[in-house]
Write an enzyme that holds these catalytic residues in place. Structure first.
Site, mmCIF file in Angstrom:
data_model
loop_
_atom_site.group_PDB
_atom_site.id
_atom_site.type_symbol
_atom_site.label_atom_id
_atom_site.label_comp_id
_atom_site.label_asym_id
_atom_site.label_seq_id
_atom_site.Cartn_x
_atom_site.Cartn_y
_atom_site.Cartn_z
ATOM 1 N N GLY A 29 19.582 63.273 -44.835
ATOM 2 C CA GLY A 29 20.623 62.765 -43.944
ATOM 3 C C GLY A 29 20.044 61.875 -42.874
ATOM 4 O O GLY A 29 18.897 61.439 -42.967
ATOM 5 N N ASN A 30 20.836 61.581 -41.867
ATOM 6 C CA ASN A 30 20.355 60.748 -40.761
ATOM 7 C C ASN A 30 21.034 61.169 -39.467
ATOM 8 O O ASN A 30 21.876 62.060 -39.463
ATOM 9 C CB ASN A 30 20.573 59.265 -41.080
ATOM 10 N N ARG A 31 20.676 60.518 -38.362
ATOM 11 C CA ARG A 31 21.089 60.961 -37.040
ATOM 12 C C ARG A 31 22.398 60.350 -36.546
ATOM 13 O O ARG A 31 22.756 60.507 -35.386
ATOM 14 C CB ARG A 31 19.963 60.668 -36.036
#
Ligand code: C5P
Length: 230
Positions: A29-31
């Site tokens: 995933g990412n932020r």
């Protein structure tokens, strides 16, 4: 009261971060929090547009908007492409994974001894570039580019990366914003330089994500051809 300059305009906004499964319990995933996408959707709706959010993983409630939930980049592409068929404005604010695991395991990946683990990744398609290539006449397509700067001239290098990206993707507007650990992601102020498809600066500003949204939506409004609204 906001001006109702977008009455009759149909808009789709992607927001949040995609999640690419590794196995049934893990993902890459990412932020992205979804806040900038939501702010754009709020601004469009406040000015009279009919808005749909294609939402990947978000950390904020999406309020009263019509929402199409998605998980992976592939799902996001299908949903945005579908909504874009009838949209006058498409804003890609989602953080889309550039790579996904080549194989998502059917069962939880087990730890085996002391050895490390190598993941094989394959590239996801560039959804924004595809939308630009297939855009309807009069449709305004907007992207975001979160960039990290380097060296002494952080802002200069961010812009340099942004210009290259603007030309490569060809979106009508590309909002370039510097990101870092304490910059850009989450409940923090944002700043953007907005470029057109040739990489020419057409606006800039900063402040809250809603203020950034206003800058961008003003530029979208300028570019809408009212005679060809869907
Ligand atoms: O290349 P980069 O990821 O920085 O480009 C950011 C822009 O491109 C964003 O608007 C994002 O939503 C979009 N994007 C996309 N498909 C990808 C990667 C990014 O549409 N695979």
């Amino acid at each position: 009261l906001a001006p109702q300059d977008l009455t009759g305009v149909c808009a789709v906004v992607s927001a949040g971060g995609t999640r690419e499964p590794l196995d049934p319990v893990r993902f890459l995933g990412n932020r992205s929090s979804g806040r900038q996408g939501l702010a754009v959707a709020d601004e469009l709706a406040a000015r009279g547009a009919d808005v749909t959010i294609v939402a990947a993983h978000v950390e904020v409630p999406l309020g009263a908007h019509r929402v199409v939930p998605v998980g992976t980049a592939a799902e996001l592409e299908v949903a945005v492409r579908h909504e874009a068929k009838t949209a006058d404005v498409v804003v890609m604010a989602a953080a889309v994974a550039d790579y996904r695991p080549a194989h998502a395991a059917d069962a939880k990946i087990k730890k085996s001894g002391d050895a490390g683990l190598t993941l094989e990744l394959v590239q996801n398609p560039d959804i924004l570039a595809g939308l630009v290539a297939d855009r309807r006449p009069g449709q305004v397509v907007v992207g975001f580019a979160a960039e990290t700067g380097e060296g002494d001239d952080v802002v200069g290098t961010v812009l340099q990366h942004g210009r290259t990206k603007a030309r490569r993707k060809g979106a009508d507007l590309l909002a370039v914003n510097p990101v870092g650990v304490d910059l850009g992601f989450g409940d923090v102020p944002n700043s953007v330089v907005v470029l057109d498809g040739e990489g020419t600066e057409v606006g800039r500003g900063g402040g809250t994500k809603r203020e950034v949204a206003r800058i961008l939506v003003d530029l979208v409004s300028d570019r809408l051809d009212r005679s060809s609204l869907h």
